[in-house]
Write an enzyme that holds these catalytic residues in place. Structure first.
Site, PDB file in Angstrom:
ATOM      1  N   SER A   7      66.099  33.971  76.179  1.00  0.00           N
ATOM      2  CA  SER A   7      67.354  34.233  75.466  1.00  0.00           C
ATOM      3  C   SER A   7      66.996  34.724  74.069  1.00  0.00           C
ATOM      4  CB  SER A   7      68.222  32.974  75.412  1.00  0.00           C
ATOM      5  OG  SER A   7      67.475  31.900  74.880  1.00  0.00           O
ATOM      6  N   GLU A   9      68.288  35.360  69.853  1.00  0.00           N
ATOM      7  CA  GLU A   9      69.241  35.108  68.760  1.00  0.00           C
ATOM      8  C   GLU A   9      69.356  36.357  67.881  1.00  0.00           C
ATOM      9  OE1 GLU A   9      69.334  31.420  66.105  1.00  0.00           O
ATOM     10  OE2 GLU A   9      68.827  33.007  64.683  1.00  0.00           O
ATOM     11  N   ASP A 101      74.371  24.160  56.990  1.00  0.00           N
ATOM     12  CA  ASP A 101      73.741  23.775  55.728  1.00  0.00           C
ATOM     13  C   ASP A 101      74.746  23.852  54.596  1.00  0.00           C
ATOM     14  OD1 ASP A 101      71.117  23.033  56.320  1.00  0.00           O
ATOM     15  OD2 ASP A 101      70.617  25.124  56.736  1.00  0.00           O
ATOM     16  N   PHE A 210      60.364  31.617  55.062  1.00  0.00           N
ATOM     17  CA  PHE A 210      61.353  31.117  56.017  1.00  0.00           C
ATOM     18  C   PHE A 210      60.944  29.711  56.482  1.00  0.00           C
ATOM     19  CE2 PHE A 210      63.655  32.501  60.180  1.00  0.00           C
ATOM     20  CZ  PHE A 210      64.809  31.910  59.731  1.00  0.00           C
ATOM     21  N   HIS A 259      63.662  30.707  73.686  1.00  0.00           N
ATOM     22  CA  HIS A 259      64.731  31.332  72.891  1.00  0.00           C
ATOM     23  C   HIS A 259      64.069  32.044  71.704  1.00  0.00           C
ATOM     24  CE1 HIS A 259      68.839  31.767  71.389  1.00  0.00           C
ATOM     25  NE2 HIS A 259      68.463  31.313  70.209  1.00  0.00           N
TER      26      HIS A 259
END
Ligand code: FAD
Length: 288
Positions: A7, A9, A101, A210, A259
């Protein structure tokens, strides 16, 4: 080695140029027949409308199974459930339900006065509608808000018990990090699938920043490896090898779903997926 289910994102575009990039990303990756693709919801709820539009456009134009991310930030319960209802009306049946967040400028999550106070509450309310398959986030490395080293496991169990049917993890760089977390979840009685989130390294410096934000630990061997690869102009090759090796190790230890965090850049993810033995559902010359 059996090829995994995959999958992807994506994030919603905020400019015309970014729209073209998303479009190209979907176009390149859709032929890989993903189980689902997901579209993020900007920090602080900032992309509410754009996420909705991107989810609808991908679904309509590519017929992909799209999971919309939804957070508790900056919206009342009624508003959040309205957003979910609008997805249901669009035929969207999957939601990635998250706490979210703090908005920019704030240092910690604070619930809206009439809003959901936690991801667990959001999951429970969405589950009550009976309209969605719910996925949630999971943290193989300690989340900054975790009370102790085991809190992310117990909290995940609460989200599953509230109605989520699977979890997607934060990215990590060592397969053992995932295995330790998976073992702890099994021990805690979690039987729902836990899907590893995979971040192909598009740029090492960007990835390190990141990782620092997300609390993912960065192995020294990768830092040294990318420094050497940069000198020799082999960064792309190392990125492909690193990601393919990580995925292969996960698959060898029984992982059936992966993912990918694409960052709306398709090439590296496509190459990794191909290296794992997934053949695109179109003539090769069209996607080469
Ligand atoms: P939660 O499970 O709610 O919280 C994380 C941890 O904090 C828990 O494991 C627990 O240890 C602790 N904790 C939280 N609440 C409590 C409480 N009430 N009591 C005790 N302990 C608590 N953010 C966005 O803004 N938009 C997105 O689209 C987005 N997509 C994401 C997708 C994935 C797969 C992941 C892993 C994260 C994503 N995030 C996104 C980031 C996420 O919103 C943040 O990490 C947020 O801080 C936690 O949200 P959560 O629902 O994943 O975690």
């Amino acid at each position: 080695m059996t090829a995994p289910r995959i999958s992807f994102e994506f994030f919603p575009p905020q400019s015309l140029e970014a729209s073209f990039r998303l479009w190209e990303t979907v176009q390149v990756l859709a032929p890989m027949s993903p189980e689902f693709v997901s579209v993020t919801y900007g920090a602080g709820g900032t992309t509410r409308k754009l996420t909705h539009e991107a989810v609808g456009a991908i679904k309509r134009n590519y017929g992909l199974n799209v999971a919309a991310h939804l957070t508790c930030v900056d919206a009342s319960r009624a508003e959040t459930l309205e957003i979910a209802e609008a997805y249901a009306e669009q035929g969207v049946t999957e939601i990635v339900a998250l706490r979210g967040d703090a908005p920019k400028g704030a240092d910690r999550f604070t619930a809206h006065k009439d809003g959901f106070a936690s991801s667990e509450e959001l999951v429970a309310a969405l589950a009550k509608t009976g309209k969605f398959k719910l996925r949630v986030g999971a943290y193989p490395e300690r989340h900054p808000d975790a009370a102790d080293d085991f809190a992310d496991v117990t909290w995940l169990k609460r989200k599953i018990d509230a109605g989520a049917s699977s979890a997607i993890t934060q990215f990590f760089f060592e397969a053992d990090t995932f295995f330790r977390f998976r073992d702890a979840c099994v021990k805690a009685g979690i039987t729902a699938p836990i899907i590893p989130g995979i971040l192909p390294i598009q740029s090492w410096e960007g990835t390190k920043k990141f990782a620092a934000r997300c609390g993912a630990s960065v192995p020294l061997r990768l830092d040294e490896g990318f420094a050497a690869a940069k000198r020799d102009g082999r960064e792309a090759l190392l990125a492909l090898t690193q990601c393919t090796t990580l995925c292969t190790r996960l698959i060898e230890e029984g992982v059936e779903d992966l993912h990918f965090y694409t960052l709306n850049r398709p090439e590296l993810t496509r190459d990794v997926v191909r290296a794992l033995g997934i053949v695109p559902d179109v003539a090769l010359e069209k996607v080469a």
